[in-house]
Motif scaffolding. Structure first.
Motif, PDB file in Angstrom:
ATOM      1  N   ARG A  15       0.824  -1.219   0.000  1.00  0.00           N
ATOM      2  CA  ARG A  15       0.000   0.000   0.000  1.00  0.00           C
ATOM      3  C   ARG A  15       0.853   1.261   0.000  1.00  0.00           C
ATOM      4  O   ARG A  15       0.443   2.287  -0.548  1.00  0.00           O
ATOM      5  N   LEU A  16       2.040   1.206   0.595  1.00  0.00           N
ATOM      6  CA  LEU A  16       2.927   2.369   0.536  1.00  0.00           C
ATOM      7  C   LEU A  16       3.324   2.656  -0.906  1.00  0.00           C
ATOM      8  O   LEU A  16       3.292   3.811  -1.359  1.00  0.00           O
ATOM      9  N   GLN A  53       9.967 -11.495   0.224  1.00  0.00           N
ATOM     10  CA  GLN A  53       9.030 -10.531   0.783  1.00  0.00           C
ATOM     11  C   GLN A  53       8.335  -9.767  -0.340  1.00  0.00           C
ATOM     12  O   GLN A  53       8.748  -9.824  -1.501  1.00  0.00           O
ATOM     13  N   ILE A  54       7.288  -9.046   0.019  1.00  0.00           N
ATOM     14  CA  ILE A  54       6.586  -8.207  -0.950  1.00  0.00           C
ATOM     15  C   ILE A  54       6.660  -6.757  -0.501  1.00  0.00           C
ATOM     16  O   ILE A  54       6.832  -6.492   0.696  1.00  0.00           O
ATOM     17  N   PRO A  55       6.537  -5.832  -1.478  1.00  0.00           N
ATOM     18  CA  PRO A  55       6.383  -6.037  -2.913  1.00  0.00           C
ATOM     19  C   PRO A  55       7.704  -5.888  -3.645  1.00  0.00           C
ATOM     20  O   PRO A  55       8.723  -5.529  -3.045  1.00  0.00           O
ATOM     21  N   TYR A  56       7.650  -6.135  -4.940  1.00  0.00           N
ATOM     22  CA  TYR A  56       8.693  -5.641  -5.837  1.00  0.00           C
ATOM     23  C   TYR A  56       7.979  -5.067  -7.048  1.00  0.00           C
ATOM     24  O   TYR A  56       6.799  -5.327  -7.272  1.00  0.00           O
ATOM     25  N   ILE A  57       8.691  -4.232  -7.810  1.00  0.00           N
ATOM     26  CA  ILE A  57       8.093  -3.653  -9.009  1.00  0.00           C
ATOM     27  C   ILE A  57       8.865  -4.097 -10.242  1.00  0.00           C
ATOM     28  O   ILE A  57      10.063  -4.415 -10.175  1.00  0.00           O
ATOM     29  N   ASP A  58       8.145  -4.123 -11.343  1.00  0.00           N
ATOM     30  CA  ASP A  58       8.741  -4.338 -12.660  1.00  0.00           C
ATOM     31  C   ASP A  58       8.364  -3.111 -13.482  1.00  0.00           C
ATOM     32  O   ASP A  58       7.216  -2.942 -13.879  1.00  0.00           O
ATOM     33  N   GLU A  66      12.013  -3.583  -1.878  1.00  0.00           N
ATOM     34  CA  GLU A  66      12.074  -2.725  -0.689  1.00  0.00           C
ATOM     35  C   GLU A  66      11.212  -1.485  -0.927  1.00  0.00           C
ATOM     36  O   GLU A  66      11.536  -0.622  -1.746  1.00  0.00           O
ATOM     37  N   SER A  67      10.104  -1.406  -0.210  1.00  0.00           N
ATOM     38  CA  SER A  67       9.073  -0.406  -0.485  1.00  0.00           C
ATOM     39  C   SER A  67       9.575   1.037  -0.397  1.00  0.00           C
ATOM     40  O   SER A  67       9.183   1.878  -1.213  1.00  0.00           O
ATOM     41  N   ARG A  68      10.422   1.340   0.568  1.00  0.00           N
ATOM     42  CA  ARG A  68      10.914   2.719   0.689  1.00  0.00           C
ATOM     43  C   ARG A  68      11.829   3.073  -0.474  1.00  0.00           C
ATOM     44  O   ARG A  68      11.823   4.214  -0.956  1.00  0.00           O
ATOM     45  N   ALA A  69      12.626   2.106  -0.927  1.00  0.00           N
ATOM     46  CA  ALA A  69      13.486   2.339  -2.093  1.00  0.00           C
ATOM     47  C   ALA A  69      12.631   2.534  -3.343  1.00  0.00           C
ATOM     48  O   ALA A  69      12.919   3.409  -4.175  1.00  0.00           O
ATOM     49  N   ILE A  70      11.591   1.727  -3.471  1.00  0.00           N
ATOM     50  CA  ILE A  70      10.683   1.865  -4.611  1.00  0.00           C
ATOM     51  C   ILE A  70      10.033   3.249  -4.597  1.00  0.00           C
ATOM     52  O   ILE A  70       9.943   3.925  -5.633  1.00  0.00           O
ATOM     53  N   ALA A  71       9.579   3.670  -3.425  1.00  0.00           N
ATOM     54  CA  ALA A  71       8.923   4.977  -3.303  1.00  0.00           C
ATOM     55  C   ALA A  71       9.854   6.098  -3.754  1.00  0.00           C
ATOM     56  O   ALA A  71       9.462   6.987  -4.526  1.00  0.00           O
TER      57      ALA A  71
END
Length: 212
Positions: A15-16, A53-58, A66-71
């Motif tokens: 959700r982040l 772990q989740i999530p990852y992006i493509d 890593e959600s914070r890195a993705i953000a």
């Protein structure tokens, strides 16, 4: 190619990422990973996300977890799209943002996360809350929020008077406090309550709070 988020619609970290997509007006497709079936531990998944772990992006072949890195990646890639300033570029403002982001990671998440695990996730999985552990995490969270009250008495947000990713990172776990009947830890602190009302009513969060 539309951005793909591999995760679960109600997970905090998924959700982040979805929240940032909404803030930055980035279309995305959620590819559901079934946690109940432990799909995140399948060999094929582990080849992409070795921690399982989740999530990852493509992002058109670019894989990131890593959600914070993705953000941060999405905010920087789409700098002038959607909400701007979530990661400041001015050196001093950026330093204050990094300080605020560290506050969430070091002082909020280590207590809010385990508290929600004990009070919600554990029970939903058929387990029993360890009330001693829960009480300890609640006590520590209360102490940290006392400091938040001081900081937010001097400025509107954690990094200054403009909202940043550091504030938004609090939303997934913070929103669960009321579900665990601990919403008072926010409401009884005037400045924290004002800040929380502000960030938790952002349209982007309202769009994903019940599912990415």
């Amino acid at each position: 190619m539309v951005l793909k988020i591999y995760g679960f619609n109600m997970s905090t970290c998924t959700r982040l990422v979805a929240l940032i997509c909404k803030e930055k007006e980035i279309p995305y497709e959620l590819v559901t990973i079934n946690l109940a079936k432990r799909e995140q531990k399948n060999p094929e998944y582990l080849k992409i996300q070795p921690f399982g772990q989740i999530p990852y992006i493509d992002d058109d072949g670019f894989i990131l977890y890593e959600s914070r890195a993705i953000a941060r990646y999405l905010i920087k890639k789409y700098t002038n799209q959607g909400t701007t300033g979530l990661v400041p570029t001015d050196p001093k403002k950026e330093a204050l943002f990094e300080q605020a982001a560290s506050i969430e990671v070091s002082h909020f998440n280590p207590h809010a996360g385990p508290l929600m695990f004990e009070k919600l996730f554990k029970v939903r999985g058929g387990g029993t809350t360890d009330e001693v552990k829960a009480a300890e995490h609640l006590k520590n969270l209360e102490a940290k929020l006392d400091v938040y009250e001081i900081i937010l008495g001097k400025q509107k947000y954690l990094a200054g008077d403009e909202v940043t990713l550091a504030d938004l990172q609090h939303l997934p776990y913070g929103s669960m406090l009321s579900l665990a009947k601990h919403g008072d830890v926010i409401e009884k602190r005037t400045n924290v309550a004002r800040w929380w009302k502000d960030i938790s009513n952002r349209p982007a969060w309202l769009a994903v709070k019940d599912g990415a």
